[in-house]
Design an enzyme around this catalytic site. Structure first.
Site, PDB file in Angstrom:
ATOM      1  N   VAL A  61       0.858  -1.180   0.000  1.00 32.73           N
ATOM      2  CA  VAL A  61       0.000   0.000   0.000  1.00 32.73           C
ATOM      3  C   VAL A  61       0.901   1.239   0.000  1.00 32.73           C
ATOM      4  CG1 VAL A  61      -1.774   1.216   1.323  1.00 32.73           C
ATOM      5  CG2 VAL A  61      -1.728  -1.279   1.308  1.00 32.73           C
ATOM      6  N   CYS A  62       0.643   2.170  -0.920  1.00 31.77           N
ATOM      7  CA  CYS A  62       1.428   3.401  -0.990  1.00 31.77           C
ATOM      8  C   CYS A  62       1.237   4.213   0.289  1.00 31.77           C
ATOM      9  CB  CYS A  62       1.005   4.218  -2.206  1.00 31.77           C
ATOM     10  SG  CYS A  62       1.812   5.835  -2.287  1.00 31.77           S
ATOM     11  N   VAL A  63       2.320   4.568   0.932  1.00 36.49           N
ATOM     12  CA  VAL A  63       2.261   5.265   2.213  1.00 36.49           C
ATOM     13  C   VAL A  63       1.600   6.629   2.092  1.00 36.49           C
ATOM     14  CG1 VAL A  63       4.628   6.179   2.008  1.00 36.49           C
ATOM     15  CG2 VAL A  63       3.564   5.952   4.273  1.00 36.49           C
ATOM     16  N   ALA A  92      -2.115   6.249   1.368  1.00 40.50           N
ATOM     17  CA  ALA A  92      -2.778   5.683   2.540  1.00 40.50           C
ATOM     18  C   ALA A  92      -2.995   6.748   3.617  1.00 40.50           C
ATOM     19  CB  ALA A  92      -1.971   4.516   3.092  1.00 40.50           C
TER      20      ALA A  92
END
Length: 119
Positions: free
Chosen positions: A77-79, A82
């Protein structure tokens, strides 16, 4: 063949997330490898364990978690995406992890094909 998958849409606002899951499942069933599934933009919502679909609806989040558990698929998941949507480690579903865009770039390099689902 080794596939990288990019998911840009949430689990219930478009068909993209469900289609990405079905693609990954079919690829695994045919003996291909899924290098990584990277969730970006609204796609990060696929990782929220707070999702509660009705009992008669498909649970896309649980499907991804089960795929990670059974087949060792790396769900990233892209930080930044997110955090913009309030998704942090504490509310990640099983099998997902938060990391940066470097993981997407690496998947594009390591995989034979990078397949994108959603805008």
């Amino acid at each position: 063949m080794k596939f990288g998958i990019l998911v840009n849409e949430g689990p219930y606002n478009h068909q993209a997330a469900d289609t990405a899951y079905q693609f990954a499942k079919a690829a695994i069933d045919k003996g291909h490898e899924i290098h990584r599934v990277f969730f970006y933009h609204d796609g990060v919502n696929n990782a929220s364990k707070l999702t509660e679909p009705p009992a008669d609806d498909r649970n896309i989040v649980n499907r991804w978690s089960k795929m990670a558990e059974e087949h060792g698929v790396d769900l990233v998941v892209c930080v930044a995406a997110a955090l913009r949507r309030g998704i942090v480690n504490e509310n990640l579903a099983s099998g997902f992890r938060i990391s940066g865009l470097g993981q997407l770039v690496e998947s594009g390099i390591q995989a034979d094909r990078l397949v994108t689902f959603g805008d």
